[in-house]
Design a protein around this motif. Structure first.
Motif, mmCIF file in Angstrom:
data_model
loop_
_atom_site.group_PDB
_atom_site.id
_atom_site.type_symbol
_atom_site.label_atom_id
_atom_site.label_comp_id
_atom_site.label_asym_id
_atom_site.label_seq_id
_atom_site.Cartn_x
_atom_site.Cartn_y
_atom_site.Cartn_z
ATOM 1 N N SER A 89 0.816 -1.216 0.000
ATOM 2 C CA SER A 89 0.000 0.000 0.000
ATOM 3 C C SER A 89 0.851 1.268 0.000
ATOM 4 O O SER A 89 0.339 2.370 -0.161
ATOM 5 C CB SER A 89 -0.927 -0.002 1.214
ATOM 6 N N GLY A 128 3.724 1.507 -2.050
ATOM 7 C CA GLY A 128 4.376 1.754 -3.342
ATOM 8 C C GLY A 128 3.534 1.430 -4.548
ATOM 9 O O GLY A 128 4.075 1.032 -5.566
ATOM 10 N N ALA A 159 0.510 2.227 -7.632
ATOM 11 C CA ALA A 159 0.401 3.300 -8.618
ATOM 12 C C ALA A 159 -0.639 4.363 -8.226
ATOM 13 O O ALA A 159 -0.773 5.381 -8.902
ATOM 14 C CB ALA A 159 0.063 2.722 -9.983
ATOM 15 N N GLN A 181 -9.326 2.103 -8.954
ATOM 16 C CA GLN A 181 -9.628 1.672 -10.324
ATOM 17 C C GLN A 181 -11.062 1.190 -10.498
ATOM 18 O O GLN A 181 -11.326 0.006 -10.535
ATOM 19 C CB GLN A 181 -8.653 0.559 -10.722
ATOM 20 N N VAL A 224 1.239 -13.359 12.335
ATOM 21 C CA VAL A 224 0.181 -14.362 12.463
ATOM 22 C C VAL A 224 0.798 -15.728 12.146
ATOM 23 O O VAL A 224 1.382 -15.928 11.082
ATOM 24 C CB VAL A 224 -0.988 -14.061 11.510
HETATM 25 C C1 LIG Z 1 3.625 -1.955 -8.442
HETATM 26 C C2 LIG Z 1 2.207 -2.054 -7.936
HETATM 27 C C3 LIG Z 1 1.278 -1.103 -8.357
HETATM 28 C C4 LIG Z 1 -0.050 -1.201 -7.917
HETATM 29 N N1 LIG Z 1 -0.947 -0.245 -8.295
HETATM 30 C C5 LIG Z 1 -2.217 -0.294 -7.845
HETATM 31 C C6 LIG Z 1 -3.155 0.722 -8.178
HETATM 32 O O1 LIG Z 1 -2.856 1.694 -8.856
HETATM 33 N N2 LIG Z 1 -4.415 0.607 -7.701
HETATM 34 C C7 LIG Z 1 -4.800 -0.458 -6.915
HETATM 35 O O2 LIG Z 1 -5.971 -0.515 -6.508
HETATM 36 N N3 LIG Z 1 -3.919 -1.423 -6.551
HETATM 37 C C8 LIG Z 1 -2.653 -1.361 -6.998
HETATM 38 N N4 LIG Z 1 -1.764 -2.320 -6.631
HETATM 39 C C9 LIG Z 1 -2.217 -3.374 -5.707
HETATM 40 C C10 LIG Z 1 -2.341 -2.790 -4.275
HETATM 41 O O3 LIG Z 1 -1.198 -2.047 -3.945
HETATM 42 C C11 LIG Z 1 -2.502 -3.937 -3.266
HETATM 43 O O4 LIG Z 1 -3.593 -4.736 -3.666
HETATM 44 C C12 LIG Z 1 -2.799 -3.367 -1.878
HETATM 45 O O5 LIG Z 1 -1.785 -2.491 -1.463
HETATM 46 C C13 LIG Z 1 -2.900 -4.512 -0.899
HETATM 47 O O6 LIG Z 1 -3.171 -3.958 0.366
HETATM 48 P P1 LIG Z 1 -3.067 -4.855 1.608
HETATM 49 O O7 LIG Z 1 -3.320 -4.023 2.806
HETATM 50 O O8 LIG Z 1 -3.918 -6.077 1.372
HETATM 51 O O9 LIG Z 1 -1.546 -5.359 1.533
HETATM 52 P P2 LIG Z 1 -0.178 -4.672 2.043
HETATM 53 O O10 LIG Z 1 -0.203 -3.180 2.016
HETATM 54 O O11 LIG Z 1 0.950 -5.372 1.317
HETATM 55 O O12 LIG Z 1 -0.183 -5.124 3.525
HETATM 56 C C14 LIG Z 1 -0.189 -6.516 3.858
HETATM 57 C C15 LIG Z 1 0.352 -6.605 5.229
HETATM 58 O O13 LIG Z 1 0.192 -7.939 5.703
HETATM 59 C C16 LIG Z 1 1.362 -8.241 6.415
HETATM 60 N N5 LIG Z 1 1.457 -9.699 6.551
HETATM 61 C C17 LIG Z 1 1.644 -10.653 5.620
HETATM 62 N N6 LIG Z 1 1.700 -11.871 6.204
HETATM 63 C C18 LIG Z 1 1.540 -11.670 7.525
HETATM 64 C C19 LIG Z 1 1.514 -12.543 8.670
HETATM 65 N N7 LIG Z 1 1.666 -13.865 8.591
HETATM 66 N N8 LIG Z 1 1.326 -11.988 9.886
HETATM 67 C C20 LIG Z 1 1.161 -10.650 10.024
HETATM 68 N N9 LIG Z 1 1.179 -9.773 8.999
HETATM 69 C C21 LIG Z 1 1.389 -10.300 7.768
HETATM 70 C C22 LIG Z 1 2.485 -7.630 5.577
HETATM 71 O O14 LIG Z 1 3.674 -7.497 6.309
HETATM 72 C C23 LIG Z 1 1.858 -6.282 5.236
HETATM 73 O O15 LIG Z 1 2.095 -5.296 6.221
HETATM 74 C C24 LIG Z 1 -0.435 -2.262 -7.048
HETATM 75 C C25 LIG Z 1 0.521 -3.200 -6.611
HETATM 76 C C26 LIG Z 1 1.819 -3.096 -7.059
HETATM 77 C C27 LIG Z 1 2.823 -4.120 -6.562
#
Ligand SMILES: Cc1cc2nc3c(=O)[nH]c(=O)nc-3n(C[C@H](O)[C@H](O)[C@H](O)COP(=O)(O)OP(=O)(O)OC[C@H]3O[C@@H](n4cnc5c(N)ncnc54)[C@H](O)[C@@H]3O)c2cc1C
Length: 223
Positions: free
Chosen positions: A7, A9, A11, A15, A189
């Motif tokens: 979240s 890095g 784009a 969307q 976890v």
């Molecule tokens: C280059 C790139 C560009 C993107 N651009 C877009 C965009 O423009 N628009 C869009 O909607 N999406 C985009 N995405 C996708 C979007 O960034 C992700 O879907 C979103 O950030 C996921 O959020 P999250 O909170 O689920 O995951 P994250 O922000 O990755 O957080 C997941 C958390 O879970 C933690 N975790 C994992 N396993 C465990 C465990 N066993 N125990 C405890 N904690 C754990 C990790 O450490 C992390 O802190 C992009 C992704 C990438 C890589």
């Protein structure tokens, strides 16, 4: 902490147009294209493929056209709320200055993909996704300072939003959650177990019980 992993890095697009998923390539032509490992869309490392083989097999299994159709019909019921749900959180956390609402441009280099995108965009209209098709002249008029050499045109996805700093947005949402007496804790976890009607979550430093559980542990998957 919130806003520090994927979240942080991404784009920064909210969307509304993203009504399609990214299935595992199953067509022979796609697989041959991916095999040399030179594309910008899919890269792989053999040791990682071995490590994640079970997840990849599941991904393959659920990427048949029939599965994708079912998954997309469910996915679309979520994505259709993306801007309205964000708006609730943007207003609650006072994050409006991080958002612009003028859509984004998807540029095309080949007439073939441009035509395919136009057909797909017309289909998407039925689901509330707004777009304009722009030829090169219209693009230049819209963005006079940009160099469109090598491009044939663009789809302007009109009701998607841009976030100037995705990490800040998640951080202000998290602060708002804490201001509403929410608690944020950091731990690893280790295990999640069904516990009657609810859940038991075992971490490296505690055990939690809850009726409802949301897992949001995505990482950008680099394999
Ligand atoms: C280059 C790139 C560009 C993107 N651009 C877009 C965009 O423009 N628009 C869009 O909607 N999406 C985009 N995405 C996708 C979007 O960034 C992700 O879907 C979103 O950030 C996921 O959020 P999250 O909170 O689920 O995951 P994250 O922000 O990755 O957080 C997941 C958390 O879970 C933690 N975790 C994992 N396993 C465990 C465990 N066993 N125990 C405890 N904690 C754990 C990790 O450490 C992390 O802190 C992009 C992704 C990438 C890589």
């Amino acid at each position: 902490m919130p806003g520090s992993e994927t979240s942080y890095g991404n784009a920064g697009l909210i969307q509304r147009e993203a009504i399609h998923t990214h299935p595992f390539p199953r067509q022979l032509t796609d697989m041959i294209r991916v095999l040399p490992n030179q594309g910008t869309d899919i890269r792989y490392r053999i040791p990682a493929i071995l490590r994640y083989h079970q997840a990849l097999l599941q991904y393959w299994k659920y990427s048949t056209p029939a599965s994708v159709k079912k998954i997309e019909s469910e996915w679309q019921t979520l994505i259709e709320h993306c801007t309205s749900e964000h708006q609730t959180m943007i207003s609650a956390s006072g994050a409006d200055e991080l958002i612009t609402r003028d859509g984004w441009l998807q540029l095309h280099r080949s007439e073939e993909t441009f035509k395919e995108a136009q057909v797909s965009a017309i289909d998407a209209r039925n689901q509330g996704v707004e777009h304009n098709v722009l030829n090169l002249e219209e693009l230049k008029a819209m963005e006079p300072s940009a160099n469109f050499e090598g491009f044939v045109g663009a789809i302007h996805w009109k009701n998607s939003w841009q976030v100037s700093n995705p990490s800040s947005l998640v951080k202000v949402y998290a602060k708002n959650f804490q201001d509403m007496q929410g608690t944020i804790k950091e731990s690893d976890v280790k295990e999640i177990i069904k516990d009657g009607e609810g859940w038991k979550v075992i971490t490296d430093n505690d055990t939690y019980y809850s009726d409802k559980l949301v897992i949001a542990a995505a990482h950008g998957l680099m394999i």
